[in-house]
Design an enzyme around this catalytic site. Structure first.
Site, PDB file in Angstrom:
ATOM      1  N   LYS A 170      54.934  10.956 -35.671  1.00 28.29           N
ATOM      2  CA  LYS A 170      56.370  11.200 -35.191  1.00 28.29           C
ATOM      3  C   LYS A 170      56.259  11.944 -34.187  1.00 28.29           C
ATOM      4  O   LYS A 170      55.910  13.037 -33.898  1.00 28.29           O
ATOM      5  CB  LYS A 170      56.972  12.364 -36.334  1.00 28.29           C
ATOM      6  N   GLY A 207      52.082  21.399 -30.877  1.00 23.50           N
ATOM      7  CA  GLY A 207      53.368  21.795 -30.720  1.00 23.50           C
ATOM      8  C   GLY A 207      53.526  23.564 -30.576  1.00 23.50           C
ATOM      9  O   GLY A 207      52.427  23.966 -30.265  1.00 23.50           O
ATOM     10  N   SER A 208      54.510  23.913 -31.017  1.00 24.14           N
ATOM     11  CA  SER A 208      54.701  25.326 -31.002  1.00 24.14           C
ATOM     12  C   SER A 208      53.820  26.134 -31.841  1.00 24.14           C
ATOM     13  O   SER A 208      53.741  25.467 -32.976  1.00 24.14           O
ATOM     14  CB  SER A 208      56.204  25.695 -30.942  1.00 24.14           C
ATOM     15  N   THR A 209      53.525  27.232 -31.740  1.00 21.25           N
ATOM     16  CA  THR A 209      52.898  28.051 -32.699  1.00 21.25           C
ATOM     17  C   THR A 209      53.835  28.271 -34.061  1.00 21.25           C
ATOM     18  O   THR A 209      53.276  28.303 -35.072  1.00 21.25           O
ATOM     19  CB  THR A 209      52.386  29.648 -32.067  1.00 21.25           C
ATOM     20  N   CYS A 222      51.019  22.976 -21.768  1.00 19.53           N
ATOM     21  CA  CYS A 222      50.335  24.136 -22.609  1.00 19.53           C
ATOM     22  C   CYS A 222      49.135  25.035 -21.810  1.00 19.53           C
ATOM     23  O   CYS A 222      48.858  25.935 -22.107  1.00 19.53           O
ATOM     24  CB  CYS A 222      49.890  23.637 -23.817  1.00 19.53           C
ATOM     25  N   GLU A 280      47.323  22.285 -32.707  1.00 26.78           N
ATOM     26  CA  GLU A 280      47.179  22.494 -31.097  1.00 26.78           C
ATOM     27  C   GLU A 280      48.549  23.222 -30.707  1.00 26.78           C
ATOM     28  O   GLU A 280      49.543  22.513 -30.576  1.00 26.78           O
ATOM     29  CB  GLU A 280      46.949  21.421 -30.189  1.00 26.78           C
ATOM     30  N   GLU A 305      55.241  32.921 -24.890  1.00 25.95           N
ATOM     31  CA  GLU A 305      55.215  31.854 -24.091  1.00 25.95           C
ATOM     32  C   GLU A 305      56.809  31.351 -23.811  1.00 25.95           C
ATOM     33  O   GLU A 305      57.618  31.271 -24.550  1.00 25.95           O
ATOM     34  CB  GLU A 305      54.602  30.670 -24.971  1.00 25.95           C
ATOM     35  N   THR A 321      56.113  26.354 -35.217  1.00 25.67           N
ATOM     36  CA  THR A 321      56.093  24.964 -36.049  1.00 25.67           C
ATOM     37  C   THR A 321      54.696  24.808 -36.732  1.00 25.67           C
ATOM     38  O   THR A 321      54.661  24.661 -37.985  1.00 25.67           O
ATOM     39  CB  THR A 321      56.383  23.654 -35.257  1.00 25.67           C
TER      40      THR A 321
END
Ligand code: NAD
Length: 486
Positions: free
Chosen positions: A177, A230-232, A287, A252, A389, A234
């Protein structure tokens, strides 16, 4: 939908297809703020169809000779290379990044990912452990089955292929996805897979939003492993779904990376260019970007003046223009988030040295989401601006005195993805690198990537490692087989 809007499709069981629910999401061009495409707003039914197709394809793909799998991955890479202009233009248009960056970084790296893991498929091996003359163990590394690959919007095809390629090379079948914000090159990629003759069901690409398609994918009972970038936030949600089901997980996530500049650094033009790039490449939406510049006190003022001058010289422009240094940020929502962070920095007492404002362009980009590259000083390490972030063209400057001070400041966030150290003191560079809580440390460089090296973060930046052998190991299950010899 606009009259000229492009309709993207899912790629399931070897075919391009509409979402079963018939729903679509608007896709915006960040440089114009206008809708130019629509992508499927898929849900659990599409994910289930994709997982079923993948499961069917698994036995043949898993047992196909590695060289044949490699040839198919190489063929996909060949097709992207042959369609380079189409991919480059699409990536820039979809994400707002300068065309030159998509041409020099994103698409070449997607091609390199496919070629690298095609080769890895044929090189991958496992261990054996002899117990004298009594017994011998060997390790079978078998593919897992159906795996989920979920990627973000900042380096769309680059990160999408960084996951898919090792998963396929190791003999897995994939339901992937891409980000619903930048789905375009994943759709072009699906067409390349069809043209390359990838067997149906081996790779399935389902578009859609995180809470719908994404959650249906991570929670699907047929999925054996999840590779997520993706984001921390999620990442934490996915970990909560995966943990009770004991899924293999690679996460990651975000970063708040420090750039340490010592008084003895080699201030050549090339090094200056790298430091500026490390802060503002892709509008700061990488990132690995260094968003906290820590400068040794004796050179702080001189560095600050030169840095601000170089940042002010960056050209914010239509990403399709050749001289563009800073394109648009990826969405209206992200624009608001970054501008909110700049306002917060001011509230926290930060002094904006340059930027700090939206940039209004003329013509086709009048409605685009542009932000001037922003440099802020005077903030405490513990304030939100230095802790959270921002993921935009915003950096802070902070002075430090000695190694202990530099290390304490560098390690003072909950993240730990990447850091860079600029010094001519080689011994110190090694000493400080060892003390940084970070998955990656660059010394006198930034974002030099050898695809064989372990890639990933510590603390809130990640769990597990990607790259080279680490990725091949993640996507296989080791089985120890012990044979009695006497
Ligand atoms: P995001 O977490 O919002 O979305 C990433 C992907 O996860 C998207 O495909 C999204 O649809 C999906 N998703 C969202 N919610 C989900 C859920 N509940 N279940 C399953 N899938 C879900 O991240 P983003 O805004 O697209 O990307 C920016 C972030 O990615 C930044 O934090 C950045 O640091 C990070 N990033 C990390 C790396 C790395 O290698 N560590 C690389 C690039 C980007």
């Amino acid at each position: 939908m606009g009259a000229n809007s492009i309709l993207l499709a899912n790629y399931v069981d070897g075919r391009l297809c509409a979402p079963r629910n018939g729903r679509y999401l608007d896709i915006f061009e960040p440089a114009t703020g206008q809708v130019y495409a629509q992508c499927p707003d898929s849900d659990a039914a599409d994910i289930d169809a994709a997982a079923t197709a993948a499961r069917r394809a698994f036995p043949a793909w898993a047992t196909m000779p590695a060289g044949d799998r490699a040839r198919l991955l190489d063929r996909i890479a060949d097709l992207i290379e042959a369609r380079l202009d189409e991919f480059v233009t699409a990536e820039s248009r979809d994400s707002g990044k300068p065309l030159a960056l998509a041409r020099s970084l994103d698409i070449p790296r997607a091609i390199a990912n496919l070629r690298f893991f095609a080769a890895a498929a044929t090189q991958f091996s496992s261990e054996s452990h002899a117990m004298g003359n009594e017994a011998i163990n060997y390790t079978l590394r078998q593919p897992l089955g159906v795996v989920a690959c979920i990627s973000p919007w900042n380096l769309p095809l680059y990160l999408f292929t960084w996951k898919i390629a090792p998963a396929l090379a190791a003999g897995n079948v994939v339901v992937a996805k891409p980000s619903e914000i930048t789905p375009f090159t994943a759709w072009l990629f699906a067409r390349a897979c069809i043209d390359a003759g990838l067997p149906p069901g081996v790779l399935n690409i389902v578009h859609g939003r995180g809470p719908d398609a994404g959650q249906a994918l991570t929670g699907h009972p047929g999925i054996k492993a999840i590779s997520f970038t993706g984001s921390t936030r999620t990442g934490a949600a996915i970990a909560a779904v995966a943990a009770p089901k004991f899924r293999k997980l690679s996460l990651e996530m975000g970063g708040k990376n420090p750039t340490l500049v010592y008084a003895d650094w080699d201030a050549t033009a090339a090094n200056w260019a790298t430091i500026v790039r490390s802060a503002f490449s892709n509008q700061g939406q990488i990132c690995l970007c260094g968003s906290r510049l820590l400068i040794q006190r004796p050179i702080y003022e001189k560095f600050k003046a030169a840095f601000v001058e170089k940042v002010q010289a960056l050209r914010v422009d239509d990403p399709q223009e050749s001289g563009c240094d800073i394109g648009a940020v990826v969405s209206g929502a992200h624009f608001d988030k970054v501008m909110g962070h700049i306002a917060l920095a001011r509230d926290e007492g930060g002094k904006v040295l340059c930027g700090g404002n939206a940039v209004k362009l003329d013509g086709r980009c009048a409605g685009g989401w542009f932000i001037a590259p922003t440099v802020i000083e005077g903030l405490d390490v513990r304030c939100r601006t230095n802790q959270e972030e921002i993921f935009g063209p915003v950096v802070t400057l902070t002075p430090f005195d000695d190694d202990d001070d530099a290390v304490a400041l560098a390690n003072a966030t909950e993240y730990g993805l990447a850091a860079s150290i600029w010094t001519t003191g080689l011994a110190r560079a090694h000493r400080v690198a060892a003390r940084l809580e970070s998955g990656i440390v660059w010394i006198n460089c930034w974002m030099r990537r050898d695809l064989r090296t372990p890639f990933g973060g510590v603390r809130n930046s990640g769990v597990g490692r990607e790259g080279g052998i680490e990725a091949m190991r993640f996507f296989t299950e080791p089985k120890n087989i012990c044979i009695q010899l006497d």
